[in-house]
Structure formats: C-alpha cells, structure tokens
Design an enzyme around this catalytic site. Sequence first.
Site, PDB file in Angstrom:
ATOM      1  N   ARG A  23      72.651 -34.685  35.042  1.00  0.00           N
ATOM      2  CA  ARG A  23      72.859 -35.632  36.352  1.00  0.00           C
ATOM      3  C   ARG A  23      73.921 -36.812  35.923  1.00  0.00           C
ATOM      4  O   ARG A  23      73.848 -37.760  36.632  1.00  0.00           O
ATOM      5  CB  ARG A  23      71.562 -35.824  36.887  1.00  0.00           C
ATOM      6  CG  ARG A  23      70.876 -34.858  37.416  1.00  0.00           C
ATOM      7  CD  ARG A  23      71.816 -34.161  38.624  1.00  0.00           C
ATOM      8  NE  ARG A  23      70.613 -33.553  39.557  1.00  0.00           N
ATOM      9  CZ  ARG A  23      69.979 -34.407  40.358  1.00  0.00           C
ATOM     10  NH1 ARG A  23      70.028 -35.605  40.770  1.00  0.00           N
ATOM     11  NH2 ARG A  23      69.061 -33.404  41.340  1.00  0.00           N
ATOM     12  N   ARG A  64      62.275 -35.048  36.965  1.00  0.00           N
ATOM     13  CA  ARG A  64      62.163 -34.495  38.270  1.00  0.00           C
ATOM     14  C   ARG A  64      63.574 -33.769  38.622  1.00  0.00           C
ATOM     15  O   ARG A  64      63.629 -32.792  39.364  1.00  0.00           O
ATOM     16  CB  ARG A  64      61.772 -35.309  39.403  1.00  0.00           C
ATOM     17  CG  ARG A  64      62.585 -36.317  39.929  1.00  0.00           C
ATOM     18  CD  ARG A  64      62.313 -36.700  41.187  1.00  0.00           C
ATOM     19  NE  ARG A  64      61.403 -37.976  41.004  1.00  0.00           N
ATOM     20  CZ  ARG A  64      61.603 -39.206  41.082  1.00  0.00           C
ATOM     21  NH1 ARG A  64      62.926 -39.771  41.092  1.00  0.00           N
ATOM     22  NH2 ARG A  64      60.651 -39.792  40.941  1.00  0.00           N
ATOM     23  N   ASP A 104      62.599 -42.500  44.636  1.00  0.00           N
ATOM     24  CA  ASP A 104      62.480 -43.611  43.694  1.00  0.00           C
ATOM     25  C   ASP A 104      62.303 -45.117  44.162  1.00  0.00           C
ATOM     26  O   ASP A 104      61.899 -45.893  43.358  1.00  0.00           O
ATOM     27  CB  ASP A 104      64.187 -43.609  43.061  1.00  0.00           C
ATOM     28  CG  ASP A 104      64.266 -42.793  42.046  1.00  0.00           C
ATOM     29  OD1 ASP A 104      63.127 -42.247  41.290  1.00  0.00           O
ATOM     30  OD2 ASP A 104      65.311 -42.192  41.674  1.00  0.00           O
ATOM     31  N   LYS A 124      71.299 -44.927  51.364  1.00  0.00           N
ATOM     32  CA  LYS A 124      70.450 -44.355  50.451  1.00  0.00           C
ATOM     33  C   LYS A 124      69.009 -44.311  51.108  1.00  0.00           C
ATOM     34  O   LYS A 124      68.785 -43.800  51.930  1.00  0.00           O
ATOM     35  CB  LYS A 124      70.221 -45.123  49.127  1.00  0.00           C
ATOM     36  CG  LYS A 124      71.713 -45.166  48.291  1.00  0.00           C
ATOM     37  CD  LYS A 124      71.429 -45.436  46.720  1.00  0.00           C
ATOM     38  CE  LYS A 124      72.773 -44.415  46.288  1.00  0.00           C
ATOM     39  NZ  LYS A 124      72.433 -43.941  44.928  1.00  0.00           N
ATOM     40  N   GLU A 125      68.001 -44.534  50.193  1.00  0.00           N
ATOM     41  CA  GLU A 125      66.524 -44.245  50.817  1.00  0.00           C
ATOM     42  C   GLU A 125      66.031 -45.138  51.911  1.00  0.00           C
ATOM     43  O   GLU A 125      65.383 -44.741  52.816  1.00  0.00           O
ATOM     44  CB  GLU A 125      65.443 -44.474  49.429  1.00  0.00           C
ATOM     45  CG  GLU A 125      65.578 -43.623  48.385  1.00  0.00           C
ATOM     46  CD  GLU A 125      66.557 -43.482  47.479  1.00  0.00           C
ATOM     47  OE1 GLU A 125      67.567 -44.293  47.596  1.00  0.00           O
ATOM     48  OE2 GLU A 125      66.522 -43.134  46.309  1.00  0.00           O
ATOM     49  N   HIS A 176      69.285 -34.397  50.111  1.00  0.00           N
ATOM     50  CA  HIS A 176      68.418 -33.554  49.053  1.00  0.00           C
ATOM     51  C   HIS A 176      66.956 -33.381  50.156  1.00  0.00           C
ATOM     52  O   HIS A 176      66.806 -32.132  50.377  1.00  0.00           O
ATOM     53  CB  HIS A 176      67.833 -34.328  47.903  1.00  0.00           C
ATOM     54  CG  HIS A 176      67.003 -33.932  47.240  1.00  0.00           C
ATOM     55  ND1 HIS A 176      66.739 -34.231  45.737  1.00  0.00           N
ATOM     56  CD2 HIS A 176      66.007 -32.686  46.965  1.00  0.00           C
ATOM     57  CE1 HIS A 176      66.019 -33.440  45.057  1.00  0.00           C
ATOM     58  NE2 HIS A 176      65.579 -32.749  45.900  1.00  0.00           N
ATOM     59  N   GLN A 225      74.926 -37.091  47.538  1.00  0.00           N
ATOM     60  CA  GLN A 225      73.493 -37.498  47.626  1.00  0.00           C
ATOM     61  C   GLN A 225      73.116 -38.036  49.018  1.00  0.00           C
ATOM     62  O   GLN A 225      71.783 -37.752  49.652  1.00  0.00           O
ATOM     63  CB  GLN A 225      73.502 -38.515  46.556  1.00  0.00           C
ATOM     64  CG  GLN A 225      71.921 -39.057  46.490  1.00  0.00           C
ATOM     65  CD  GLN A 225      71.859 -40.425  45.747  1.00  0.00           C
ATOM     66  OE1 GLN A 225      72.337 -41.190  46.100  1.00  0.00           O
ATOM     67  NE2 GLN A 225      71.255 -40.348  44.588  1.00  0.00           N
ATOM     68  N   GLY A 276      70.305 -33.219  43.927  1.00  0.00           N
ATOM     69  CA  GLY A 276      69.103 -32.074  44.087  1.00  0.00           C
ATOM     70  C   GLY A 276      69.494 -31.484  45.299  1.00  0.00           C
ATOM     71  O   GLY A 276      68.798 -30.209  45.514  1.00  0.00           O
TER      72      GLY A 276
HETATM   73  C1  GLC Z   1      68.089 -39.838  43.309  1.00  0.00           C
HETATM   74  C2  GLC Z   1      67.473 -39.337  42.094  1.00  0.00           C
HETATM   75  C3  GLC Z   1      66.290 -38.450  42.200  1.00  0.00           C
HETATM   76  C4  GLC Z   1      65.525 -39.250  43.411  1.00  0.00           C
HETATM   77  C5  GLC Z   1      66.305 -39.353  44.761  1.00  0.00           C
HETATM   78  C6  GLC Z   1      65.653 -40.023  45.863  1.00  0.00           C
HETATM   79  O1  GLC Z   1      68.931 -38.647  43.725  1.00  0.00           O
HETATM   80  O2  GLC Z   1      68.272 -38.794  41.032  1.00  0.00           O
HETATM   81  O3  GLC Z   1      65.508 -38.425  41.216  1.00  0.00           O
HETATM   82  O4  GLC Z   1      64.196 -38.223  43.607  1.00  0.00           O
HETATM   83  O5  GLC Z   1      67.459 -40.136  44.209  1.00  0.00           O
HETATM   84  O6  GLC Z   1      65.247 -41.347  45.632  1.00  0.00           O
END
Ligand code: GLC
Length: 799
Positions: free
Chosen positions: A332, A348, A491, A633-634, A641, A687, A707
């Site tokens: 990665r 992971r 993360d 992002k998160e 993913h 991503q 992922g």
């Molecule tokens: C990124 C990281 C991965 C994580 C994801 C969600 O893609 O590489 O490990 O699970 O973020 O936070």
Amino acid sequence: MRYGYFDNQNREYVIERPDIPVSWTNYLGVKDMCTVISHNAGGYSFYKTPQYHRITRFRQNGVPLDRPGHYVYLRDDETGDYWSISWQPVGKSLSIAKYVCRHGLSYSKFICDYNNIHAEQWLFIPLDDAVEIWDVRVKNTGISRRKLSIFTYAEFSYHHIEIDNQNLQMSLYASGSSYKDGIIEYDFFYIPDMYHFFASNFEPDSFDCVRDIFIGNYRTETNPIAVEKGMCSNSEDLTGNHCASLHKRFILEPGEEKRFIFMLGVGDRNKGREIKEKYSKFENVDNSFYELKKYWDDKLSVFQCTTPHEGLNTMINIWNLYQAETCVVWSRFASFIEVGGRTGLGYRDTAQDAMSIPHTNPQKCKQRIIELLKAQTSEGYGLHLFEPEWFEEDDTPKPKFKSPTIVPKPKKDSIIHGIEDACSDDALWLIPTISEYIKETGEIEFLDMIIPFADKGQASVYEHMKRIIDFTAKHVGPHGIAKGLRADWNDCLNLGDGESAMVSMLHYWALQSFIEIARYLGKREDVEKYSALAENIKKVCNDVLWDGRWYLRGITANGLKIGSNECEEGKIYLESNAWAVVSGVADYERGISAMDAVYEYLFSKYGLHLLHPPYSKPNDEIGFVTRVYKGIKENGAIFSHANTWAWVAECKLGRGSRAMELYNALLPYNQNDIIEIRESEPYSYCQFVYGKYHKSFGKARHPWLTGTAGWAYHAVTHWILGIRPTFDGLVIDPCIPSNWDKFEVIRKFRGATYKITVHNPNRVEKGVKNITLNGKDLEKNFVSVQPKGSINEVIVVMG
Ligand code: GLC
C-alpha cells in the site's frame, strides 16, 4: 465531461485528453521492479521497496503536476522545434498536437501526433528482468524528409527515500554517474553493490548524466537546454544530481519508421551490457511484451463474467482484479499519494487484500499470509506496520556497509511494544483469508505449517489462528464487547479501553471461518469451545449494541454511546450495521432494519457515507475522526472500502436490486463521463469520495491503494454473482437485481473449468430452483471438485 474510454478488446483505458485535473496513474512491473506512472509519463521506479531502493526521483504533490518522469523528447533539427511524446513535460498546445495515453495491464503507451510525426513510447517491465523497457517508434507521416533528434530523460534518485528527501548532505555528495560504452551508470559511493543503469539499442551521439547540465539553470523539464540546443554536453560527475539522457540524430524519409529501445535497470554497467544486448533485439522486446500480456490473460481467465451490466463486466473482468492484485503485489505504500516513506506492510490492509486473489495469485497470497503470521505476536495480535524482512531467518554475516536492498533489522523490543500499540482488528482479518486460500487451493496441510511468532516461540498456522481469536476474547470491555484499542478498522476511532462493535462482529465472523475449519479437521473440542464463544458474542452484541433501529458503533471508555440515535453527531455508522449482517450477528429482521436505516441516512448518488451526521467538535474520547473536516475521509466521506461490505450485507439479506443500487453508485466506471466531478481515474476505486457535507461532494481521491479493490471484487464474485469456493467444491448462490434475466461465468477452480450459466426466468433476486452439472441434476446449489483438465457445463435456474 470525459477524458477517455474503456477499450475492452485490448484491455486498455484510453485517455484522449491529457489535460485531466489530476494524474491518472498505472503500475508497471509484477515482480521486483515497479514504476508508478501517470498519463503524462510522470512518475518513479523502485526495486522491491519504495522506501529503501528507489531508482528514479519524483517530486510528489508538486507544481507543475507529476514531475519528473520517464520522458522522451523529439526535436526537429531543421527548425529547432521540440516536443515530448507524452503531453507533459513540454506541453504543446492541444490545438496543434494530439496525445493519447493507453494504460494497459502493467504497461502504458504514450502516443503523439504532431507536425507529421507519429510517435509512440511504450513502457513496461518484463516478467523476468529488473529493467524498464522504453519501446519507442517514430514515423514520418508527411511528404518531406525529416531530420530529427531523440532525447531521453529520467532523474535518478538516491536509493533511500528519507535520505533523498531530507539528508541532502548524504545524497548530494555520495552519488555519482558515468558514461561508457553507450551506458550510463549511476552509483552510490558508500554502497559498493548498488548501481542503476540506462542504456539504448544504438550508439548515442551525445549524453548527459548530470541533471542540472541537461536541464540548464532556471529551466525545467519543459524546456531543457540540451533539447533546445539539440545536443547534450556529455556530462558526468561524482557528486550532485544525476539523470539519464541519451541523444541520437536520425533521418526519416516520408513514410519511414524508426524504432528505439531504452532500458532503465537495476545493476551495474556489466549488467547493463547484458541487458543492452538482450533488448537490442526487437524480437526479445516483442516476446517480453507478449509474455506480459499472456501473464495477465492467464490470470484474468480464472474468472470471466458476462452479465447484462457492461460496467460490472469491465471492472470484474479487467480493472478490479488488476487493482486488487496491485495492492497485494506492491502493498500500500507506492502511489502518487503514498510515496514510499512508510514501513512495509500494513497488517489489516494486507490481510484483507490477500483475501481477494487466492485464485489468480495463490503464491503471493500464501506468501503474504506467511509474512503476516510471522508478524503476529505470541499473544495473538499483529504488528500494525512491519517489514517482512524483519522476520526472515537469515544469519549470514552482513558487510559493514549493508546493502540497502537489505532492509535494516531492528531489535525486537524496538518494534514490539505490547498492547498499547495494537489495533484490535488487525489479525482477525487473517482468519477468513487463510480459509479462502485453503478453499481455493485445497491445500489443507497449510494449517500444519510451523511459523514463528514475531516475539517468541512458534506454532502451526492452526494454532496461530487460535491465538488471534483468544486475544480478542481476552480483551473485552465492561459490556463484553471487544476493546477498540489504538484503532479498529477505522483508523480514526481511537477507543482504547472503550468498546468496538465492529471488532466484536469481526471476531464473530472470524470465528465462523475458524469453526468451519475445525469441523472439517474433525477437531470436536475446538468446535464446541469456539462455537460457545461465538454464541456468546452474538448474544452480547444483540443485547448491548442494538439501538432500536440499528446497531451502535461502539461505547467509549466513559460509557458514551457512538452511533446511537441519541447522539447529536455520528448517530449512525456504516461499519457496524453492514458488519452485523455480514458477520451473521444480526437476525433477518434486525438486519433489514439496520440496512434500511443505512440506506435512509447514509446513501447518496455516489455511494454510502461512513457516518451521519459528521462531527464538528473534537472529542478525543471518540478519536481523531472528530478532528477531520466534515465530509472528508472517516468523518462522513463516502469511504469506498466500507461500501463494499454493504453490498455483501444486502446479498446476505437477499436484496439483489438494493445491492446493485449501492454498487452502481460507487462504481468508477459509471463516472467516466462526469470527470469534472469525480476527477480521479474511472478505472480505479478510490479510498474515498467527498461526502455531501463537503462542497466537493463527488470528488474521488486516493486511487489504487485501497482495501476497496479486493473487497469490491470479493463482493461481486462471491456474493452478487455468488460463486464461492468451499473445501470441496463451488457453491453457486447468486443475489442479483431482478431485472437481470441471465448471466454467465467461466471459472477455473483447482485445475478444472466450470462454464456456469445462470437463468433468471422469474426475475427473482435470490434462490436457486434447479441446477445441473454436465446435464445431470444436482441436489443443491453445490458443485463438487471435478477432475483436473475437465470442462464442465453448469446450468442454474433461479426461482
Ligand atoms: C485507510 C487505511 C486502512 C483503514 C482505513 C479506514 O485506508 O489504510 O487501514 O482501515 O483507512 O480508516
């Protein structure tokens, strides 16, 4: 707005307009050498590791975009006009020159038509040599004789990226270049066994090994002084910055074409001579290119589908698998976003990536599993980031100045810090991956292989799996839900002693895989013990995490609920609801309720948001997610993913049309004509996609290394098309949209071929009414392993 199209016949993506808002990249190399290259020939190469063994340099996130790269310049020696075969770096006006880039599987072609000269530059790395071939053809399409010059350019990098970027003291004064016998050699003063070379199939007229002499002061790759003058300065030096420029003058009669081969490789001048001799023969270049094509043809032939969905066919048959393999082979940490400064493998990420390719790359899948098991501690958790080389048993004495190709081996206590460093999910992913590997290959004896732990001791693969499960069972919080520790899959959820719904659900899922294996091996005690554990987890999850309409995402160490209707922000999360269904924790009613809530709160035309509403106030009890901008992002982006898990969940609930609606929203292929919104590659999952809470809603970022690739491929092949290997055969259990009347799959499995045709006369979404194998009725939707070499006709009727 579109910039290109999918050419499925040639398995290429064709970029017709190079002025794309961002770089669209490709990966060359499938073994030891890799080049990440953009549609403008910008990019960099490395050997085995992007951290320790760089070959060419790249200035990431720079302006102008994508510099430098692997460039070929052409010059009209009568007028002094010059251009590059890729649009950049010279960047001729698109109104007078035409540029096309064809990204294929492990190769890229740059094609240019300008001023009656047609030129092509193909880049690829042969299967068996650590060398990048630049296969260049130049043709005179006009009516007059042309006097031309060709120049190459690539900037060498110091081998270690951190030194190259941060310690110029070292890099500038400890690398040198020289030219002899038509070959440029780049070396490192301190490292006697590390060299790179650049060669061609002709005797050059001039050369430059020194970057600043080729480019000239106050100039860039756009207007190098050497190209402007029509001649290099024959520069070499034992200090400074270095490049690979070879120059040749040539004449083209009308209609005439000339072909030039350049070679950028790993090794010294002697190796360069060997390679020069080999690839100066066009026949060898052609054969290598053909072998590379065949390598991918063979892989892709393991699973080919024909469905009514052109985009799905294109992605599954070509690009999605290619992306998934790229993640497994190159891990990665090499792209234009991740430029290789980080350590080795992510636990992971690799554990999940490997799950998607046991059928097309069983060797690499197994290699990755073993590496991951070696990076597992005897306590059961995995080391979040690690270099496989750290755990290689190699006691040969090392030279004083170690070859940088040998990744430094740190002392064990400097890499193993105990629980405070552990991510709670990491090793759990490995259990289903091991199971998938065995189901695909039938290699049940793999479970007996003895593999050391990262810290101390060794055990069989089977025992390693038990330790993983036991670790999670041991680390639960006051409600009986698994602790989140440093992070769970997310993360940015840093729960520490707080509890993670996702990890308990993953635990349950991993247990299902493990129990299935234990049962297959006849290990009754283990089956009983771990079944009891699984039942308990299921009960606790349902007792503690059910919020009335959906599942919580977690509980902080202070007892604050995350992902509850009671929360103002972060009321509902995608992961815990999809995983409740994927893992089997949720019963049907709760599953439907949870996934309906996901659809209601999280769905958008570009896919599912990760949570709703995003956080606006930092709260370190929850984690870093609360400190990220909204919609990115998160914190409420469309995190690709996690979308794929919802597709699997919908298939498990039997809702094929819904699964397809979710799939279609995220599918890059579907965004081919809205690049003004998406911006990124339409042939690669990214991503994340900016969520509706951000003004860039719909813009995709971070291609290739995600992922999403592996999981999207797994979700479609195993759950939508429903073809799943078991220990003894293939289950065929599709879950498709009701408007599909039929689809076909050709699947190779353990040496036999299965031609599967699925009819859907009653337009159902799930359920198999009858199934035949070579004309004979089968009792259930299961086809046992057929003799090696056999070709089998499987007809399935849904209903
Ligand atoms: C990124 C990281 C991965 C994580 C994801 C969600 O893609 O590489 O490990 O699970 O973020 O936070």
